[in-house]
Design a protein around this motif. Structure first.
Motif, PDB file in Angstrom:
ATOM      1  N   SER A 177    -102.054 -16.027  83.826  1.00 42.13           N
ATOM      2  CA  SER A 177    -101.872 -16.609  85.158  1.00 42.13           C
ATOM      3  C   SER A 177    -103.122 -16.394  85.997  1.00 42.13           C
ATOM      4  O   SER A 177    -103.911 -15.473  85.749  1.00 42.13           O
ATOM      5  N   ARG A 233     -95.231 -17.576  83.586  1.00 32.84           N
ATOM      6  CA  ARG A 233     -96.148 -16.576  83.035  1.00 32.84           C
ATOM      7  C   ARG A 233     -95.591 -15.887  81.794  1.00 32.84           C
ATOM      8  O   ARG A 233     -96.310 -15.650  80.832  1.00 32.84           O
ATOM      9  N   ARG A 273    -109.360 -19.456  83.576  1.00 30.46           N
ATOM     10  CA  ARG A 273    -108.186 -19.997  84.248  1.00 30.46           C
ATOM     11  C   ARG A 273    -106.977 -19.918  83.319  1.00 30.46           C
ATOM     12  O   ARG A 273    -107.126 -19.786  82.106  1.00 30.46           O
ATOM     13  N   THR A 274    -105.804 -20.041  83.891  1.00 26.94           N
ATOM     14  CA  THR A 274    -104.566 -19.992  83.118  1.00 26.94           C
ATOM     15  C   THR A 274    -104.672 -20.885  81.880  1.00 26.94           C
ATOM     16  O   THR A 274    -105.059 -22.048  81.982  1.00 26.94           O
TER      17      THR A 274
END
Length: 184
Positions: free
Chosen positions: A94, A52, A112-113
């Motif tokens: 993340s 992250r 989404r990430t």
């Protein structure tokens, strides 16, 4: 910056940023929204070796290089709101999250990430649900350093519309594409 986009899964096969999904929302009398499209850049998959913090560093570097200054990390408020004096960009660091864009009758969008989202000034947004690890990086164009936070409210609506039309259009989107290409 091509390598940074590639690491985030945001590089097209032609070498530029991936093309965004574009959505335009109508003014509902409470949320002004914008004549400019909301831009959702879908990641094709973040390099799995990036954690992250590394993803955050990549987004910070990419956004800053394209004139969008990183500002904060966090989530989105769980009530409908918008900004009338700045455009806003998110990079998903993340997890996943579902937002409603465009007001109460708007569209639900799942992030989404690795995804990036650009909200033109006036665009309503609200957190609906997310994973426990959902985290965003927010950024704003260099010439738009102030941020207002306005709820869906018909009383403030017309004054907000007057401010929104004065917000400048940055030359680049946060991934380095020509903003005029998406916002013409």
């Amino acid at each position: 910056m091509d390598e940074t986009r590639k690491e985030l899964g945001l590089e097209s096969a032609q070498g530029g940023p991936v093309a965004p999904e574009r959505r335009i929302f109508a003014d509902d009398g409470r949320i002004p929204n914008s004549r400019l499209a909301t831009l959702h850049f879908h990641s094709r998959g973040v390099n799995p070796v990036l954690d992250r913090d590394a993803i955050a560093e990549h987004f910070e570097r990419l956004f800053a290089a394209n004139g969008w200054q990183p500002s904060w990390r966090g989530g989105v408020y769980d009530y409908h709101h918008y900004h009338s004096i700045t455009h806003e960009a998110f990079g998903v660091l993340s997890g996943w999250g579902k937002l409603r864009l465009g007001g109460e009758r708007g569209d639900d969008v799942e992030l989404r990430t690795g995804d990036a989202l650009v909200l033109p000034a006036g665009t309503g947004h609200c957190h609906l649900e997310s994973s426990d690890d959902f985290l965003l990086l927010a950024a704003y164009p260099e010439d738009q350093r102030e941020l207002d936070l306005l709820p869906a409210d018909p009383v403030e609506h017309f004054a907000a519309v007057a401010r929104i039309v004065k917000v400048s259009i940055p030359p680049c989107d946060p991934l380095g594409g020509d903003t005029g290409r998406w916002w013409s």
